[in-house]
Design an enzyme around this catalytic site. Structure first.
Site, mmCIF file in Angstrom:
data_model
loop_
_atom_site.group_PDB
_atom_site.id
_atom_site.type_symbol
_atom_site.label_atom_id
_atom_site.label_comp_id
_atom_site.label_asym_id
_atom_site.label_seq_id
_atom_site.Cartn_x
_atom_site.Cartn_y
_atom_site.Cartn_z
ATOM 1 N N LYS A 50 6.397 0.425 1.730
ATOM 2 C CA LYS A 50 5.363 -0.538 1.344
ATOM 3 C C LYS A 50 5.369 -0.774 -0.164
ATOM 4 O O LYS A 50 5.237 -1.913 -0.625
ATOM 5 C CB LYS A 50 3.988 -0.040 1.809
ATOM 6 C CG LYS A 50 3.787 -0.169 3.313
ATOM 7 C CD LYS A 50 2.554 0.592 3.790
ATOM 8 C CE LYS A 50 2.447 0.525 5.309
ATOM 9 N NZ LYS A 50 1.376 1.378 5.843
ATOM 10 N N GLN A 94 -3.516 5.159 3.938
ATOM 11 C CA GLN A 94 -2.499 5.465 4.948
ATOM 12 C C GLN A 94 -3.068 6.379 6.028
ATOM 13 O O GLN A 94 -3.623 7.430 5.734
ATOM 14 C CB GLN A 94 -1.281 6.118 4.285
ATOM 15 C CG GLN A 94 -0.137 6.414 5.231
ATOM 16 C CD GLN A 94 0.477 5.163 5.824
ATOM 17 O OE1 GLN A 94 0.615 4.144 5.172
ATOM 18 N NE2 GLN A 94 0.854 5.234 7.089
ATOM 19 N N ASP A 119 -5.820 -3.949 5.666
ATOM 20 C CA ASP A 119 -5.432 -3.506 7.010
ATOM 21 C C ASP A 119 -6.266 -4.190 8.089
ATOM 22 O O ASP A 119 -5.969 -4.072 9.282
ATOM 23 C CB ASP A 119 -5.585 -1.983 7.134
ATOM 24 C CG ASP A 119 -4.256 -1.249 7.048
ATOM 25 O OD1 ASP A 119 -3.208 -1.898 7.234
ATOM 26 O OD2 ASP A 119 -4.261 -0.038 6.789
#
Length: 280
Positions: A50, A94, A119
């Site tokens: 990422k 994460q 997200d």
């Protein structure tokens, strides 16, 4: 008939190039902050990829590594700090967090400001998706829809079946297909005659985490098949939830594993970060 292979790598690369072009026209580089707690090897690989992708499109990557024994209060303070930092456009925590934080994971996710929730996991963004309002959409369902539409732009009236009902993927995927005017069935472990339900689908999306569960007698000839499963075998190779070799003989189009949905997830994370930057 052999199915068209939906090349997620190529489609993701095209999306990343489009994002890079847009970023180059912004006065200030968008900033994406990543919070990584602990030493999970898979999480470290994901975060590394990422960060690399973020920098390649001209965005700033802000990495915060926290020890495996970090407390919920420490992580909450980090989130609050990033929420109040105007140079941070997106915040990614994460997941999963270490086991001792499992009870706190949901409350920590909800602590992220909805407008920085790249997200798409906060209640506010989930609610907007349900109501058909503009918001930040979870990356993997968003990427899966882009792959479907690379095969067929107009999905109105098609029958879609999503196997899986998780908050992370199954539910938002169903909402996105509903917004495209599909007739949507969400199938799961309690669904009766699962194979028969799946065989009705013009669009079949599998996200259950069971290696090659979807066989040829589950698939309507000519269907678009999206395989979200990532199942690591004993030999280290990855396989999806769909029996790829067999289903490729009857599907109209199919995503491979790896190289299908996976690359789209990171590309859509960058798309969400660009969106937040353009709205700030």
């Amino acid at each position: 008939m052999t199915a068209t292979v939906i090349d997620g790598k190529t489609i993701a690369a095209q999306l990343r190039q489009s994002i890079a072009d847009s970023v180059s026209r912004l006065e200030t580089k968008p900033g994406l902050a990543v919070i990584l707690v602990g030493d999970d090897p898979a999480s470290h690989v994901y975060v590394k990829n990422k960060i690399k992708a973020t920098e390649e499109v001209g965005m700033r990557s802000i990495e915060h590594r926290m020890p495996a024994d970090a407390t919920a209060d420490q992580i909450a303070k980090m989130i609050d700090q990033l929420n109040s930092d105007a140079s941070v456009n997106g915040i990614l925590m994460q997941l999963p967090l270490p086991d001792h934080l499992s009870r706190d994971q949901e409350s920590l996710v909800q602590r992220i400001l909805p407008e920085k929730d790249v997200d798409g996991l906060t209640v506010a963004n989930a609610g907007k998706l349900l109501l058909g309002l503009p918001g930040l959409v979870p990356c993997t369902p968003q990427g899966s829809l882009r792959l479907i539409k690379s095969v067929k732009e107009n999905l109105a009236g098609l029958e879609a079946v999503v196997i899986g009902r998780s908050n992370l993927f199954g539910k938002p995927m169903a909402q996105l297909l509903l917004a495209e005017n599909c007739t949507v069935t969400t199938a799961h472990s309690k669904t009766r005659n699962l194979a028969e339900v799946c065989k009705r689908a013009d669009i079949l999306v599998a996200a259950v985490g069971r290696t090659e569960m979807v066989k040829t007698d589950w698939v309507k000839p000519g269907a678009i098949v999206i395989d979200v499963g990532i199942n690591r075998q004993e030999n280290g190779k990855l396989k999806g939830d769909v029996d790829y070799n067999a289903v490729s003989e009857i599907a109209g189009a199919i995503t491979p594993v790896p190289g299908g949905v996976g690359p789209m997830t990171i590309a859509c994370l960058l798309a969400n970060t660009l969106k937040t930057a353009q709205q700030s």
